[in-house]
Design an enzyme around this catalytic site. Structure first.
Site, PDB file in Angstrom:
ATOM      1  N   ARG A  39       2.616  27.501  -8.207  1.00 46.65           N
ATOM      2  CA  ARG A  39       2.668  27.472  -9.674  1.00 46.65           C
ATOM      3  C   ARG A  39       2.668  26.064 -10.262  1.00 46.65           C
ATOM      4  NH1 ARG A  39       6.543  32.526 -11.536  1.00 46.65           N
ATOM      5  NH2 ARG A  39       5.307  34.133 -10.518  1.00 46.65           N
ATOM      6  N   ASP A 138      11.236  35.045 -26.336  1.00 49.74           N
ATOM      7  CA  ASP A 138      11.011  34.689 -24.933  1.00 49.74           C
ATOM      8  C   ASP A 138      11.258  33.194 -24.775  1.00 49.74           C
ATOM      9  OD1 ASP A 138       9.421  36.300 -22.492  1.00 49.74           O
ATOM     10  OD2 ASP A 138       9.362  34.113 -22.297  1.00 49.74           O
TER      11      ASP A 138
HETATM   12  C1  SAM Z   1       8.636  40.019 -16.199  1.00 47.14           C
HETATM   13  S1  SAM Z   1       8.617  39.536 -17.876  1.00 47.14           S
HETATM   14  C2  SAM Z   1       9.160  41.026 -18.664  1.00 47.14           C
HETATM   15  C3  SAM Z   1       8.342  41.347 -19.883  1.00 47.14           C
HETATM   16  C4  SAM Z   1       8.676  42.665 -20.572  1.00 47.14           C
HETATM   17  N1  SAM Z   1      10.036  42.700 -21.030  1.00 47.14           N
HETATM   18  C5  SAM Z   1       8.396  43.840 -19.678  1.00 47.14           C
HETATM   19  O1  SAM Z   1       9.331  44.504 -19.222  1.00 47.14           O
HETATM   20  O2  SAM Z   1       7.218  44.116 -19.421  1.00 47.14           O
HETATM   21  C6  SAM Z   1      10.087  38.508 -17.960  1.00 47.14           C
HETATM   22  C7  SAM Z   1      10.093  37.574 -19.161  1.00 47.14           C
HETATM   23  O3  SAM Z   1      11.405  37.029 -19.305  1.00 47.14           O
HETATM   24  C8  SAM Z   1      11.277  35.703 -19.785  1.00 47.14           C
HETATM   25  N2  SAM Z   1      12.515  34.964 -19.498  1.00 47.14           N
HETATM   26  C9  SAM Z   1      12.971  34.512 -18.310  1.00 47.14           C
HETATM   27  N3  SAM Z   1      14.126  33.854 -18.462  1.00 47.14           N
HETATM   28  C10 SAM Z   1      14.423  33.896 -19.779  1.00 47.14           C
HETATM   29  C11 SAM Z   1      15.495  33.375 -20.562  1.00 47.14           C
HETATM   30  N4  SAM Z   1      16.494  32.675 -20.016  1.00 47.14           N
HETATM   31  N5  SAM Z   1      15.468  33.597 -21.894  1.00 47.14           N
HETATM   32  C12 SAM Z   1      14.451  34.298 -22.464  1.00 47.14           C
HETATM   33  N6  SAM Z   1      13.413  34.809 -21.775  1.00 47.14           N
HETATM   34  C13 SAM Z   1      13.399  34.609 -20.448  1.00 47.14           C
HETATM   35  C14 SAM Z   1      10.058  35.165 -19.043  1.00 47.14           C
HETATM   36  O4  SAM Z   1       9.481  34.056 -19.706  1.00 47.14           O
HETATM   37  C15 SAM Z   1       9.143  36.400 -19.011  1.00 47.14           C
HETATM   38  O5  SAM Z   1       8.211  36.390 -20.060  1.00 47.14           O
END
Ligand code: SAM
Length: 275
Positions: A39, A138
């Site tokens: 990445r 996000d």
């Molecule tokens: C796997 S995606 C899930 C997307 C959606 N909620 C779903 O279930 O399809 C996880 C997301 O969490 C976000 N994320 C990770 N750590 C975070 C944090 N500390 N605060 C806010 N968002 C976060 C990532 O950037 C990513 O876009």
């Protein structure tokens, strides 16, 4: 530089992992070395750095913009329309229980927006214009920009049931040929913002329904508890909190009643027995 995990020293892997943890709460186990190399490799090339140790020093130099770039690259953003579809039956039932009220919904790990617009299509269908609003947040600025843009390749319509495609999706023409977006009423009701769940959550809420799906899995138990502890004061009495199917809030708060696996009702006055 090639992509073998030997290319990253243990010290650089641990250093970058700990910055990721301190900033976003995201925990990486030792076997994620290859993922980190894959990445971040292009970023190192872009910066003209020839080692991950050099990149770690660059990050530690207090460059906040670079920290955001690193977060953007290291966060896992997998998502799709109508993911874990059973939750949308729960949502529909909840919205239908009080169709006259204005529903406030939070999509707390929005990624590129597919979850937020799935919720939006259902809410628009059941409630209509001006009866709902959604805040999507996000930590990734790249994802928040994509969600705000709300333009997706038409191939993604495959996951959207015909009824919703027909009523709420608009296919592009000219330079947007091959892409689609949503009707203006849905786009206007969705507000996408940059927000880190591991830091104080200011300026949002209260919400009747919170989707916090497929993000808690990246957190360790203390971080997960702290994040939920910050989210619950933003949930209205009797509001719903929905996690991903593989995530559980069991034992995290006595005020969360399990309605079904991964769906909880928040009753701040009640202490629910968790069995
Ligand atoms: C796997 S995606 C899930 C997307 C959606 N909620 C779903 O279930 O399809 C996880 C997301 O969490 C976000 N994320 C990770 N750590 C975070 C944090 N500390 N605060 C806010 N968002 C976060 C990532 O950037 C990513 O876009």
């Amino acid at each position: 530089m090639n992509t073998h995990c030997e290319d990253i020293s243990d010290a650089a892997f641990r250093g970058i992992s700990s910055l990721l943890y301190d900033t976003a709460g995201i925990q990486l186990s030792e076997h994620k070395k290859t993922m980190m190399v894959t990445r971040l490799r292009k970023r190192l090339l872009h910066l003209g750095l020839d080692s991950f140790d050099g990149y770690l020093s660059y990050l530690r130099g207090g460059n906040k913009d670079e920290l955001q770039v690193m977060l953007d690259l290291m966060s896992t953003n997998e998502t799709y329309f109508f993911r874990e579809a059973e939750h949308f039956n729960v949502l529909a039932k909840e919205l239908r229980s009080q169709p006259g009220k204005h529903w406030r919904i939070w999509c707390a790990a929005l990624s590129s927006g597919e979850e937020a617009y799935t919720i939006g299509m259902l809410a628009q269908d059941i409630l209509g214009t001006d009866r709902w609003s959604l805040v999507g947040t996000d930590i990734s600025s790249r994802m928040v920009s994509k969600a705000r843009r709300a333009i997706y390749p038409e191939a993604m319509l495959e996951k959207v049931p015909e009824y919703y495609r027909k009523h709420f999706c608009l296919c592009g023409r000219g330079e947007y040929s091959g892409y689609f977006t949503f009707i203006p009423e849905i786009r206007a009701a969705v507000d996408c913002r940059l927000m880190n769940l591991t830091k104080p959550l200011a300026g949002i809420g209260p919400f009747d329904i919170v989707f916090i799906r497929n993000v808690l899995i990246y957190f360790d138990q203390p971080t997960k508890e702290a994040v939920i502890g910050r989210i619950l004061p933003l949930v209205a009495k009797d509001g719903l909190v929905i996690t991903g199917h593989s995530e559980s809030l069991f034992g995290i708060s006595p005020h969360l009643q399990t309605i079904q696996p991964s769906v909880y009702r928040y009753s701040p006055q009640a202490r629910t027995a968790q069995v």
